[in-house]
Design an enzyme around this catalytic site. Structure first.
Site, short mmCIF file in Angstrom:
data_model
loop_
_atom_site.label_atom_id
_atom_site.label_comp_id
_atom_site.label_asym_id
_atom_site.label_seq_id
_atom_site.Cartn_x
_atom_site.Cartn_y
_atom_site.Cartn_z
N LYS A 13 0.83 -1.21 0.00
CA LYS A 13 0.00 0.00 0.00
C LYS A 13 0.87 1.27 0.00
CE LYS A 13 -2.67 -0.09 3.52
NZ LYS A 13 -2.16 0.93 4.45
N ARG A 88 -9.10 3.81 8.53
CA ARG A 88 -8.91 2.47 9.09
C ARG A 88 -10.17 2.01 9.82
NH1 ARG A 88 -3.29 2.69 8.48
NH2 ARG A 88 -2.21 1.34 9.91
N ARG A 122 10.46 -6.51 5.74
CA ARG A 122 10.38 -5.12 5.29
C ARG A 122 11.36 -4.26 6.09
NH1 ARG A 122 4.76 -1.85 4.82
NH2 ARG A 122 4.80 -1.72 7.07
N ARG A 169 11.01 -1.91 11.55
CA ARG A 169 10.03 -1.29 12.44
C ARG A 169 9.56 -2.28 13.50
NH1 ARG A 169 5.64 1.45 8.61
NH2 ARG A 169 4.31 0.23 9.98
N ARG A 180 -1.58 -7.16 13.78
CA ARG A 180 -1.96 -6.10 12.84
C ARG A 180 -2.86 -6.63 11.72
NH1 ARG A 180 3.26 -3.73 10.52
NH2 ARG A 180 1.96 -2.18 9.51
#
Ligand code: AMP
Length: 225
Positions: A13, A88, A122, A169, A180
């Protein structure tokens, strides 16, 4: 033109919405980036939201809606903007609807097993926010082929764009990821329902990787202009 990008964490995204912003010359607005910058700069907002981000939980609607409302009132948003990570929740979508007319919702669709593999690999630049991915995912799941190549930096742990250091992260660690994804699934359903009833959702399959997905998004946007 106001475009909302939806999709689970790890669907690309951030990457796709930023590229689209560059190609359309519209500002890219990510509430996650706004919150991370506030935490980095130790502002009052940063202090308010840091616990939520480190736990992978959503920041309360009142705070998030106010931040978004303020951001889209800037002159650079006059011709439109691209939203990444907002809305969200249904109240966030409704609040946005009361402020502006959303033209298009790009809904990125991906397989959960692939998302977990991609998310845990990531890396993000601590300085400019550029996203990289160290995992090369090419596999068959339930008879379907998933081709998501890695996007590593040229030099280990260093951002190609600004030379900043790449970080893993806290909310990209496996235990937080699963949490998540659950939150994202639960929260996205009513939002999608809300936008589908307006007939403005386009589903884009991201499992075939960057080269096919990028052009497919741009074609969809052109069809909506
Ligand atoms: P992101 O970079 O979009 O994955 O966002 C990182 C984190 O920021 C999320 O896990 C939430 O804690 C917070 N966040 C970002 N956008 C929102 C939003 N629209 N509503 C609530 N929390 C958000």
């Amino acid at each position: 033109m106001i475009i909302v990008f939806l999709g689970p964490p790890g669907s690309g995204k951030g990457t796709y919405s930023k590229r689209t912003a560059e190609l359309t010359s519209l500002p890219h607005i990510s509430t996650g980036d706004i919150f991370r910058e506030a935490i980095h700069n130790n502002t009052a907002l940063g202090k308010q939201v840091q616990e939520y981000l480190s736990r992978g939980e959503l920041v309360p609607n009142e705070i998030t809606i106010e931040i978004l409302r303020e951001r889209i009132s800037h002159p650079d948003c006059a011709k439109g903007f691209i939203l990444d990570g907002y809305p969200r929740t249904l109240p966030q979508a409704e609040a946005l609807d009361n402020l502006v007319h959303v033209d298009l919702v790009v809904n990125l669709v991906a397989h959960e097993e692939v998302l977990i593999a991609k998310l845990s690999a990531r890396r993000i630049c601590g300085q400019c926010g550029e996203i990289y991915n160290l995992a090369d995912v090419h596999k068959m799941i339930d008879g379907l082929k998933y081709d998501m190549p890695s996007m590593p930096p040229q030099k280990d742990s260093i951002c190609d764009k600004c030379g900043g250091e790449l970080v893993h992260r806290k909310d990209d660690q496996v235990d937080v990821i699963t949490h998540r994804l659950q939150i994202s699934n639960r929260q996205t359903k009513p939002i999608l329902y809300f936008y589908r009833s307006k007939g403005i959702v386009e589903d884009i399959n991201v499992n075939l990787g960057l080269e096919k997905t990028g052009p497919s998004i741009m074609r969809t946007i052109k069809n909506h202009i």
